[in-house]
Design a protein around this motif. Structure first.
Motif, PDB file in Angstrom:
ATOM      1  N   HIS A 104      79.287  68.084  55.690  1.00 31.66           N
ATOM      2  CA  HIS A 104      79.512  67.823  57.112  1.00 31.66           C
ATOM      3  C   HIS A 104      78.795  68.956  58.286  1.00 31.66           C
ATOM      4  CE1 HIS A 104      81.582  71.719  55.629  1.00 31.66           C
ATOM      5  NE2 HIS A 104      81.384  72.192  56.897  1.00 31.66           N
ATOM      6  N   PHE A 105      78.615  68.696  59.364  1.00 30.91           N
ATOM      7  CA  PHE A 105      77.900  69.483  60.198  1.00 30.91           C
ATOM      8  C   PHE A 105      78.712  70.621  60.480  1.00 30.91           C
ATOM      9  CE2 PHE A 105      75.727  70.462  64.373  1.00 30.91           C
ATOM     10  CZ  PHE A 105      74.428  70.477  63.925  1.00 30.91           C
ATOM     11  N   LEU A 106      77.824  71.724  61.167  1.00 28.79           N
ATOM     12  CA  LEU A 106      78.492  72.890  61.510  1.00 28.79           C
ATOM     13  C   LEU A 106      79.770  72.724  62.089  1.00 28.79           C
ATOM     14  CD1 LEU A 106      75.299  74.642  62.855  1.00 28.79           C
ATOM     15  CD2 LEU A 106      76.200  74.886  60.643  1.00 28.79           C
ATOM     16  N   THR A 107      80.717  73.239  61.832  1.00 23.16           N
ATOM     17  CA  THR A 107      82.202  73.335  62.540  1.00 23.16           C
ATOM     18  C   THR A 107      82.371  74.368  63.638  1.00 23.16           C
ATOM     19  OG1 THR A 107      83.340  74.666  60.776  1.00 23.16           O
ATOM     20  CG2 THR A 107      83.364  72.160  60.350  1.00 23.16           C
ATOM     21  N   THR A 108      83.541  74.376  64.308  1.00 22.25           N
ATOM     22  CA  THR A 108      83.721  75.366  65.493  1.00 22.25           C
ATOM     23  C   THR A 108      84.150  76.681  64.718  1.00 22.25           C
ATOM     24  OG1 THR A 108      84.510  73.438  66.322  1.00 22.25           O
ATOM     25  CG2 THR A 108      85.230  75.771  67.477  1.00 22.25           C
ATOM     26  N   ASN A 109      84.970  76.483  63.608  1.00 19.39           N
ATOM     27  CA  ASN A 109      85.256  77.666  62.905  1.00 19.39           C
ATOM     28  C   ASN A 109      84.016  78.418  62.154  1.00 19.39           C
ATOM     29  OD1 ASN A 109      87.930  77.710  63.309  1.00 19.39           O
ATOM     30  ND2 ASN A 109      88.506  76.495  61.403  1.00 19.39           N
ATOM     31  N   GLU A 110      83.311  77.851  61.594  1.00 20.14           N
ATOM     32  CA  GLU A 110      81.929  78.156  60.810  1.00 20.14           C
ATOM     33  C   GLU A 110      81.273  78.820  61.917  1.00 20.14           C
ATOM     34  OE1 GLU A 110      81.402  74.921  57.290  1.00 20.14           O
ATOM     35  OE2 GLU A 110      80.455  74.725  59.086  1.00 20.14           O
ATOM     36  N   VAL A 111      81.072  78.137  63.219  1.00 18.71           N
ATOM     37  CA  VAL A 111      80.346  79.048  64.241  1.00 18.71           C
ATOM     38  C   VAL A 111      80.993  80.143  64.709  1.00 18.71           C
ATOM     39  CG1 VAL A 111      79.125  78.593  66.567  1.00 18.71           C
ATOM     40  CG2 VAL A 111      78.981  76.756  64.701  1.00 18.71           C
ATOM     41  N   SER A 112      82.169  80.069  65.265  1.00 21.47           N
ATOM     42  CA  SER A 112      82.704  81.174  65.583  1.00 21.47           C
ATOM     43  C   SER A 112      82.930  82.434  64.588  1.00 21.47           C
ATOM     44  CB  SER A 112      84.247  80.720  66.083  1.00 21.47           C
ATOM     45  OG  SER A 112      85.056  80.538  65.028  1.00 21.47           O
ATOM     46  N   GLN A 113      83.240  82.133  63.610  1.00 16.33           N
ATOM     47  CA  GLN A 113      83.235  83.185  62.451  1.00 16.33           C
ATOM     48  C   GLN A 113      82.042  83.858  61.826  1.00 16.33           C
ATOM     49  OE1 GLN A 113      85.844  81.701  59.435  1.00 16.33           O
ATOM     50  NE2 GLN A 113      87.573  81.254  60.752  1.00 16.33           N
ATOM     51  N   GLY A 114      80.815  82.997  62.580  1.00 11.61           N
ATOM     52  CA  GLY A 114      79.526  83.401  62.009  1.00 11.61           C
ATOM     53  C   GLY A 114      79.184  83.305  60.713  1.00 11.61           C
ATOM     54  N   GLN A 115      79.731  82.340  59.895  1.00 14.02           N
ATOM     55  CA  GLN A 115      79.744  81.982  58.681  1.00 14.02           C
ATOM     56  C   GLN A 115      78.104  81.708  58.203  1.00 14.02           C
ATOM     57  OE1 GLN A 115      82.312  79.133  56.739  1.00 14.02           O
ATOM     58  NE2 GLN A 115      84.027  80.091  57.843  1.00 14.02           N
ATOM     59  N   HIS A 116      77.833  81.835  56.920  1.00 15.37           N
ATOM     60  CA  HIS A 116      76.369  81.760  56.256  1.00 15.37           C
ATOM     61  C   HIS A 116      76.401  80.450  55.832  1.00 15.37           C
ATOM     62  CE1 HIS A 116      75.646  85.958  57.358  1.00 15.37           C
ATOM     63  NE2 HIS A 116      74.659  86.082  56.724  1.00 15.37           N
ATOM     64  N   VAL A 117      76.251  79.564  56.593  1.00 16.35           N
ATOM     65  CA  VAL A 117      76.323  78.003  55.997  1.00 16.35           C
ATOM     66  C   VAL A 117      75.049  77.203  56.861  1.00 16.35           C
ATOM     67  CG1 VAL A 117      78.853  77.776  55.652  1.00 16.35           C
ATOM     68  CG2 VAL A 117      78.086  77.191  58.038  1.00 16.35           C
ATOM     69  N   ALA A 118      74.713  76.230  56.218  1.00 19.19           N
ATOM     70  CA  ALA A 118      73.465  75.584  56.713  1.00 19.19           C
ATOM     71  C   ALA A 118      73.486  74.168  56.529  1.00 19.19           C
ATOM     72  CB  ALA A 118      72.320  76.034  55.776  1.00 19.19           C
ATOM     73  N   VAL A 119      73.282  73.350  57.394  1.00 20.06           N
ATOM     74  CA  VAL A 119      72.948  71.719  57.131  1.00 20.06           C
ATOM     75  C   VAL A 119      71.540  71.730  57.363  1.00 20.06           C
ATOM     76  CG1 VAL A 119      73.714  69.600  58.500  1.00 20.06           C
ATOM     77  CG2 VAL A 119      75.094  71.718  58.433  1.00 20.06           C
ATOM     78  N   LEU A 120      71.197  70.725  56.168  1.00 19.86           N
ATOM     79  CA  LEU A 120      69.664  70.501  56.111  1.00 19.86           C
ATOM     80  C   LEU A 120      69.141  69.419  56.627  1.00 19.86           C
ATOM     81  CD1 LEU A 120      69.056  71.468  52.130  1.00 19.86           C
ATOM     82  CD2 LEU A 120      69.398  72.929  54.313  1.00 19.86           C
ATOM     83  N   GLY A 121      67.873  69.502  57.184  1.00 23.92           N
ATOM     84  CA  GLY A 121      67.461  68.300  57.822  1.00 23.92           C
ATOM     85  C   GLY A 121      66.997  67.246  56.564  1.00 23.92           C
ATOM     86  N   ALA A 122      66.856  65.784  56.687  1.00 18.39           N
ATOM     87  CA  ALA A 122      66.363  65.065  55.330  1.00 18.39           C
ATOM     88  C   ALA A 122      65.197  65.650  54.858  1.00 18.39           C
ATOM     89  CB  ALA A 122      66.085  63.760  56.153  1.00 18.39           C
ATOM     90  N   ASN A 123      64.345  66.041  55.185  1.00 22.73           N
ATOM     91  CA  ASN A 123      62.841  66.317  54.707  1.00 22.73           C
ATOM     92  C   ASN A 123      63.334  67.940  53.759  1.00 22.73           C
ATOM     93  OD1 ASN A 123      61.579  64.286  55.662  1.00 22.73           O
ATOM     94  ND2 ASN A 123      60.271  65.674  57.279  1.00 22.73           N
ATOM     95  N   GLN A 124      64.091  68.733  54.456  1.00 18.71           N
ATOM     96  CA  GLN A 124      64.261  69.941  53.815  1.00 18.71           C
ATOM     97  C   GLN A 124      65.108  69.512  52.390  1.00 18.71           C
ATOM     98  OE1 GLN A 124      62.991  72.649  54.062  1.00 18.71           O
ATOM     99  NE2 GLN A 124      61.964  72.331  56.476  1.00 18.71           N
ATOM    100  N   ALA A 125      66.036  68.682  52.678  1.00 13.62           N
ATOM    101  CA  ALA A 125      66.901  68.410  51.330  1.00 13.62           C
ATOM    102  C   ALA A 125      65.932  67.985  50.287  1.00 13.62           C
ATOM    103  CB  ALA A 125      67.796  67.600  51.757  1.00 13.62           C
TER     104      ALA A 125
END
Lengths: 387, 229
Positions: free
Chosen positions: A129-150
């Motif tokens: 999934h993409f970054l969620t409102t919760n993940e952003v508001s809680q400042g979680q250490h989560v990442a969504v990768l662009g296709a080349n990075q993956a």
């Protein structure tokens, strides 16, 4: 003399001096090859940008500060308040960072942003999934990768749930994006998206890199662009911000493309001019070397037209052969481009047709003078020539 | 067949005018074997070049086969050379990159004869001069005599009415020279008009008309009967 005989004679003349003909062709080969590769690169970049713009639509306005202009997260609410109709406003905080897994490392454009980025409609998910409102508001250490990075960091395996070191801290991959191609600015395929709230302390600034304002219609985007330009000009002075709607970006890109095309045409013209001068030079040498042969042919009944045709066709055969080899070289490079060039590339049949026409024209134009010089020889002078 | 009247040829070199031919007039009738004889520098080759349309007289008239060819434009002359005249040069003038076969076929190329036909005719012409087994040889692979035979075959392939030969034996040994002269005489007996430019009295004596040139002037023009007298 028939055209077939003239053509046969031209090929024989070229064949008699194979190495010299090949060296003469080099200018045309390189010129034509360069045109095909450059057009393919230009068209590739242009297509990728166009495709990104099509994805985004033409109702997005980009706002970014020039050096020294303060642009913190409060700008988002400032912009929202200034615009008299509902818009989606997304801020990003970008930085280049070294990223690594347990086995691989590389570089990435780290984009700190909010969950609203997804509303731009520019992205689609391959996994997770993409970054969620919760993940952003809680400042979680989560990442969504662009296709080349993956691909480069996880060799194309599904990395969702895997750990990843970014900006010296461990993150968990929660999503992978589909490829979107090159856009204005950095390619999103090479980006890694993390919550802006996590990015800010890690980068050590609260300065936004860019704000994107998505409006309901392209007309609204134009209005927003004008409104924000006035607003920021009054607040920080002219030139404090770069504000452009997607439409304006598109226009700029088209203008750039036109300049690029002109530059390309200029490069091609110079390369072909040099090639043409080479052909003319060698044809003049050939006429001098074969003066006696010209005399013999005249004695046996060759008219001015026969002699012109012989040398003109020889110049054209050299030029055209160079053009064909150049097309082969250029096409080969385009085919090998995924390995050779790390940039989008798009094969253009028009450039091949254009190269073919140009190389024929070069032979015709630069072969004319030597051919006329040969045909203007007096038979007796030519027969007596002792070169 | 050939009639020249008051031919003058002048060259301008560095502002000076040099007259190579002075008021030259003579006639060569059809079927004649004629020699233009003179010392080196007498103007005989200049005369032959004018007769062949390779050079142009400064003034005077030149009638070939009933046509006032002296007035011909370059391309008209090219057609005339191709259809009416055959050339044999002292230095053979073969194209070194072409085979004997292709050299001989060359006049037919400019007559737009199809490839198959001209190759067949060239093969026949080379057979007639005894070189059937040298079709694929290039000039450098042939002896002087063989090269001159190739040149004769080339001169004859278009079946011209007049053969112009400039010192045809000049670069050949005595025996080969005699063979070439025999060949030319044979062609003349077959009805062809032949004009030979030579400095050799021996060759001139084998001809039926002898035109003596000295310092650009015709000093004697005699038929065989008169020569023998």
């Amino acid at each position: 003399m028939t055209w077939t005989d003239s053509f046969r004679l031209a090929v024989a003349g070229m064949w008699a001096n194979k190495l010299r003909a090949l060296l003469t062709m080099l200018g045309v080969i390189i010129g034509v090859g360069a045109v095909i590769v450059l057009v393919a690169i230009g068209k590739g970049a242009s297509n990728a940008v166009a495709s990104r713009i099509e994805t985004l639509g033409t109702n997005v306005v980009f706002v970014s500060p020039t050096a020294g202009t303060p642009f913190s997260e409060s700008a988002i609410s400032y912009i929202n308040q200034a615009i008299p109709f509902p818009v989606t406003t997304i801020g990003t905080m970008n930085t280049a960072s070294k990223v690594s897994t347990a086995t691989t490392s590389g570089g990435a454009q780290v984009v700190g942003t909010s969950a609203a980025y997804w509303k731009l409609g520019a992205l689609s998910l391959a996994a997770g999934h993409f970054l969620t409102t919760n993940e952003v508001s809680q400042g979680q250490h989560v990442a969504v990768l662009g296709a080349n990075q993956a691909i480069s960091l996880f060799s194309g395996q599904n990395p969702v749930g895997d750990p990843l070191m970014i900006l010296g801290q461990q993150f968990t991959v929660v999503g992978v994006l589909n490829s979107v191609g090159q856009g204005p600015g950095a390619s999103q395929d090479n980006a890694i998206f993390i919550p802006i709230t996590t990015a800010s302390p890690l980068i050590g600034t609260n300065q936004l890199s860019e704000v994107m304002v998505k409006t309901g219609t392209p007309n609204q985007a134009s209005l927003v662009s004008d409104l924000l330009t006035n607003l920021y000009n009054n607040r920080f002075g002219s030139g404090s911000m770069v504000i452009a709607s997607e439409d304006q970006v598109l226009q700029t890109l088209q203008a750039t493309r036109a300049t690029f095309t002109a530059l390309l045409a200029g490069t091609a013209a110079i390369a072909l001019l040099v090639g043409g001068i080479g052909i003319m030079n060698i044809m003049l040498v050939s006429v001098t070397e074969r003066t006696r042969e010209i005399g013999i042919r005249q004695a046996l009944g060759a008219t001015r037209e026969d002699i012109i045709l012989q040398f003109l066709l020889e110049a054209m055969v050299i030029s055209l052969s160079g053009g064909i080899l150049g097309i082969g070289l250029g096409s080969g490079l385009v085919v090998l481009s995924p390995v050779l060039f790390k940039t989008p590339i798009s094969f253009s049949p028009q450039s091949i047709a254009l190269s073919f026409v140009f190389s024929t024209a070069v032979g015709l134009i630069f072969g004319l003078y030597p051919a006329f010089k040969a045909s203007g020889l007096e038979p007796i002078q030519a027969l007596r020539y002792d070169g | 067949m050939i009639r020249v009247t008051s031919l003058i040829k002048e060259y301008t070199l560095g502002g000076d005018t040099f007259r190579a031919l002075h008021d030259v007039s003579f006639e060569v009738s059809e079927g004649m074997l004629a020699a233009i004889v003179g010392q080196s520098g007498s103007g005989k080759s200049t005369l032959l070049n004018i007769l062949g349309g390779l050079d142009r007289a400064t003034s005077g008239q030149y009638w070939l086969n009933g046509k006032n060819v002296g007035e011909f434009a370059p391309d008209t002359w090219a057609h005339e050379r191709n259809r009416t005249l055959g050339f044999v040069f002292q230095s053979f003038q073969l194209i070194p990159t072409l085979t004997a076969w292709d050299n001989v076929a060359l006049p037919l190329v400019y007559r737009r004869v199809p490839l198959k036909e001209r190759r067949e005719r060239a093969r026949r012409a080379l057979s007639e001069v005894g070189l059937a087994n040298r079709l694929g040889h290039k000039p450098a692979q042939l002896s002087g005599g063989q090269q001159q035979r190739v040149a004769i075959a080339r001169a004859l392939i278009g079946d011209p009415r007049v053969l112009l030969a400039d010192e045809p034996t000049g670069n050949l040994d005595t025996q080969t020279g005699e063979d070439i002269m025999s060949l030319l005489q044979e062609l003349n007996r077959a009805g062809r008009t032949i004009v030979i430019v030579t400095h050799s009295q021996d060759i001139a004596q084998q001809c039926r008309q002898v035109i003596h040139i000295q310092d650009g002037r015709v000093v004697r023009d005699a038929l065989l009967e008169e020569v023998s007298k």
